[in-house]
Design a protein around this motif. Structure first.
Motif, PDB file in Angstrom:
ATOM      1  N   ALA A 228      78.265  78.281 -28.351  1.00  0.00           N
ATOM      2  CA  ALA A 228      77.314  77.529 -29.182  1.00  0.00           C
ATOM      3  C   ALA A 228      77.902  77.124 -30.522  1.00  0.00           C
ATOM      4  CB  ALA A 228      76.034  78.336 -29.403  1.00  0.00           C
ATOM      5  N   GLU A 229      78.862  77.903 -31.005  1.00  0.00           N
ATOM      6  CA  GLU A 229      79.446  77.587 -32.308  1.00  0.00           C
ATOM      7  C   GLU A 229      80.270  76.306 -32.265  1.00  0.00           C
ATOM      8  OE1 GLU A 229      81.870  80.404 -29.945  1.00  0.00           O
ATOM      9  OE2 GLU A 229      79.825  80.528 -30.670  1.00  0.00           O
TER      10      GLU A 229
ATOM     11  N   GLY B 116      75.710  70.742 -33.535  1.00  0.00           N
ATOM     12  CA  GLY B 116      75.147  72.054 -33.853  1.00  0.00           C
ATOM     13  C   GLY B 116      74.272  72.572 -32.734  1.00  0.00           C
ATOM     14  N   PRO B 117      74.053  73.883 -32.730  1.00  0.00           N
ATOM     15  CA  PRO B 117      73.305  74.500 -31.631  1.00  0.00           C
ATOM     16  C   PRO B 117      71.839  74.077 -31.547  1.00  0.00           C
ATOM     17  CG  PRO B 117      73.835  76.139 -33.312  1.00  0.00           C
ATOM     18  CD  PRO B 117      74.558  74.884 -33.672  1.00  0.00           C
TER      19      PRO B 117
ATOM     20  N   GLY C 144      75.375  79.463 -34.349  1.00  0.00           N
ATOM     21  CA  GLY C 144      76.222  79.397 -33.164  1.00  0.00           C
ATOM     22  C   GLY C 144      76.922  80.703 -32.877  1.00  0.00           C
TER      23      GLY C 144
ATOM     24  N   MET D 181      72.905  79.956 -23.535  1.00  0.00           N
ATOM     25  CA  MET D 181      72.610  79.740 -24.957  1.00  0.00           C
ATOM     26  C   MET D 181      71.101  79.710 -25.206  1.00  0.00           C
ATOM     27  SD  MET D 181      75.340  76.885 -26.150  1.00  0.00           S
ATOM     28  CE  MET D 181      76.692  76.568 -25.049  1.00  0.00           C
TER      29      MET D 181
ATOM     30  N   ASN E  14      74.604  76.215 -39.171  1.00  0.00           N
ATOM     31  CA  ASN E  14      74.966  75.993 -37.771  1.00  0.00           C
ATOM     32  C   ASN E  14      76.050  76.945 -37.278  1.00  0.00           C
ATOM     33  OD1 ASN E  14      73.149  74.036 -37.033  1.00  0.00           O
ATOM     34  ND2 ASN E  14      74.485  72.333 -37.553  1.00  0.00           N
ATOM     35  N   GLU E  15      77.043  77.212 -38.106  1.00  0.00           N
ATOM     36  CA  GLU E  15      78.115  78.114 -37.682  1.00  0.00           C
ATOM     37  C   GLU E  15      77.588  79.524 -37.471  1.00  0.00           C
ATOM     38  OE1 GLU E  15      81.886  78.076 -39.688  1.00  0.00           O
ATOM     39  OE2 GLU E  15      81.737  75.916 -40.028  1.00  0.00           O
TER      40      GLU E  15
END
Length: 174
Positions: free
Chosen positions: A137-138, A143-144, A130, A48, A126-127
């Motif tokens: 990561a999602e 959150g990432p 990710g 990531m 965040n989605e």
């Protein structure tokens, strides 16, 4: 049990003693038991972190240093740590390591990475961030950005301490 990346700071003497123990033991037991204070669990962060840096267009020198910090090198023979039934990384690729000189080099370069700028280059959502990063990561809690910031800071501090002590770093997945 999840398989996550593990790193440990060790002296060359400790690694030599483990090699000697493995050679002397009938089942190849290296007596591997580094202090927990010298260990770092990077979880699933390496891929990531690399992807976030690629998305932010981090230069090749620093991106390669990050890769080296999380992938290690096969130049040091760690076969004695990969012998069953005492293998330290039984669930992933063979353990790798960085020499003290490589640790110092990597530490200096990852110390120059502006992780805040890297994370600021990601989408605000965040989605969406990710999803672009991938590698799970999602779904990380918080959150990432929070996840990657914490793991990058831990990695940078870990390498800084290793470099300051002239230590090697051994890496494996467990």
């Amino acid at each position: 049990m999840a398989v996550t990346q593990q790193l440990v700071r060790v002296t060359a003497d400790y690694l030599a003693a483990c090699r000697q123990s493995a050679n002397a033991s009938p089942d190849g037991d290296p007596q591997w038991d580094p202090p927990s204070s010298d260990c770092l669990d990077l979880d699933w962060a390496p891929a990531m972190l690399e992807r976030a840096c690629e998305l932010a267009r981090l230069d090749t020198i620093h991106l390669n240093a990050l890769r080296h910090a999380t992938e290690g090198d096969t130049a040091l023979d760690l076969g004695f740590l990969n012998t069953h039934p005492n293998a330290i990384g039984a669930f992933g690729p063979a353990p790798t390591a960085l020499s003290a000189a490589a640790v110092a080099h990597v530490s200096a370069l990852i110390g120059e990475i502006d992780i805040e700028a890297i994370l600021a280059a990601l989408p605000a959502d965040n989605e969406e961030a990710g999803s672009l990063i991938g590698h799970g990561a999602e779904g990380v809690v918080g959150g990432p950005r929070e996840y990657l910031l914490g793991h990058f800071i831990a990695l940078r501090e870990f390498y800084g301490k290793a470099a300051g002590g002239g230590l090697l770093v051994v890496l494996w997945w467990d």
